[in-house]
Design a protein around this motif. Structure first.
Motif, short mmCIF file in Angstrom:
data_model
loop_
_atom_site.label_atom_id
_atom_site.label_comp_id
_atom_site.label_asym_id
_atom_site.label_seq_id
_atom_site.Cartn_x
_atom_site.Cartn_y
_atom_site.Cartn_z
N THR A 1 -6.96 -2.86 -5.33
CA THR A 1 -7.77 -1.67 -5.08
C THR A 1 -7.10 -0.48 -5.77
N ASP B 1 -2.53 -1.91 -3.63
CA ASP B 1 -3.29 -0.67 -3.75
C ASP B 1 -2.53 0.35 -4.60
N THR C 1 0.84 -1.20 0.00
CA THR C 1 0.00 0.00 0.00
C THR C 1 0.88 1.25 0.00
#
Length: 314
Positions: A278, A256, A230
């Motif tokens: 994501t 992400d 992330t």
């Protein structure tokens, strides 16, 4: 004064701050503009640009193409996509904003739980009329490897401890005492990747850290282990990761962040197996946007008054 707010994907920036109070002509741009010619044409005549994180690079060439620009506001207090020296040469002031430190660590654990408990597959199965077709893993008693134990990594480590996990930490300049104080065992890079059941990346992107996790590091991981990123896409060698996933050398990956954002429709990651993807939403929360855009407006008002706030220098 003309202000352009870039990469307003959710068309939400207007409701998080008092833009009207600036008394300026404010344009919100919901579509990402990657092409330099198109960007220069779109932003011609704007005195102020508000950039969302590193979505839109501001290089020396782009500053040359934007002669009217006087203030560039970036969300966050660091932005590797802005050439600060070039901004200074072209007389452009660059300012940043604060952010909500909890947002990305919270998403990190959302990805971890989604991977380990197969949540996307089970949720999809329910809509298709199925019932219990996977067997989830556990966190309690497992090992979490945190790559980078700064502000965000420390929060992720704390949650790992709360789950009853053994927490390992590594970075190139890790303070062993600081790590132990956070409940993490300082270990070598090899030991972290070879012992962790989940490796999560929280590292600052730079020329030195690009490709920090490549084929060698992925080869150290257990076939039952997961990788979560992330932080920034280029920290991980994407081609090596796709190969590891397709060859079942690791259990899966939660991502992400990507080398190119928005992620192109034909990117191999979109079809890679055992992934939860994501669209770089680690920072995309109500509280974060409230801080980003309110402080952006503060920065614009302060610059116009001759007292700039939160300036970033080369």
């Amino acid at each position: 004064m003309r202000v352009a707010v870039l990469d307003d994907y959710q068309q939400a920036a207007h409701r998080f701050a008092d833009w009207q109070g600036l008394g300026a002509d404010v344009t919100f741009l919901p579509e990402h503009i990657a092409d330099t010619d198109t960007l220069a044409e779109t932003l011609r005549g704007h005195d102020v640009i508000v950039a969302m994180r590193e979505r839109t690079p501001f290089t020396a060439e782009r500053f040359e193409r934007l002669p009217d620009l006087r203030l560039l506001v970036t969300t966050g207090m660091a932005n590797a996509a802005i050439d600060l020296a070039a901004a200074h040469r072209h007389g452009v002031t660059v300012c940043g904003t604060d952010g909500a430190a909890h947002a990305t660590p919270e998403l990190t654990w959302g990805l971890i739980l989604s991977l380990v408990r197969h949540l996307p597959a089970e949720a999809a199965g329910m809509r298709e009329g199925r019932w219990q077709h996977t067997i989830g893993g556990d966190l309690g008693g497992r090992t979490l490897g945190v790559v980078g134990l700064g502000r965000l990594g420390a929060r992720v480590a704390a949650i790992g401890n709360a789950f009853g996990m053994r927490v390992l930490a590594w970075s190139s300049n890790l303070d062993s005492g600081h790590a132990r104080g956070l409940g993490a065992e300082p270990v070598s890079k090899h030991d972290l990747f070879s012992e962790a059941d989940i490796v999560t990346v929280h590292y600052k992107l730079s020329e030195r850290s690009t490709g920090l996790i490549g084929r060698r590091e992925l080869s150290w991981m257990k076939p039952t282990a997961y990788l979560v990123n992330t932080s920034r896409g280029p920290l991980v060698d994407t081609a090596a990761l796709v190969d590891a996933l397709r060859e079942e050398r690791i259990a899966g990956a939660g991502l992400d962040v990507y080398d190119v954002e928005p992620l192109p429709a034909g990117d191999p990651l979109r079809t890679a197996p055992r992934t939860v993807l994501t669209p770089h939403i680690g920072y995309v929360t109500e509280e974060t946007y409230r801080i980003f855009y309110r402080q952006a407006v503060e920065n614009i008002a302060a610059h116009r008054a001759g007292t700039p706030l939160r300036t970033l220098t080369p």
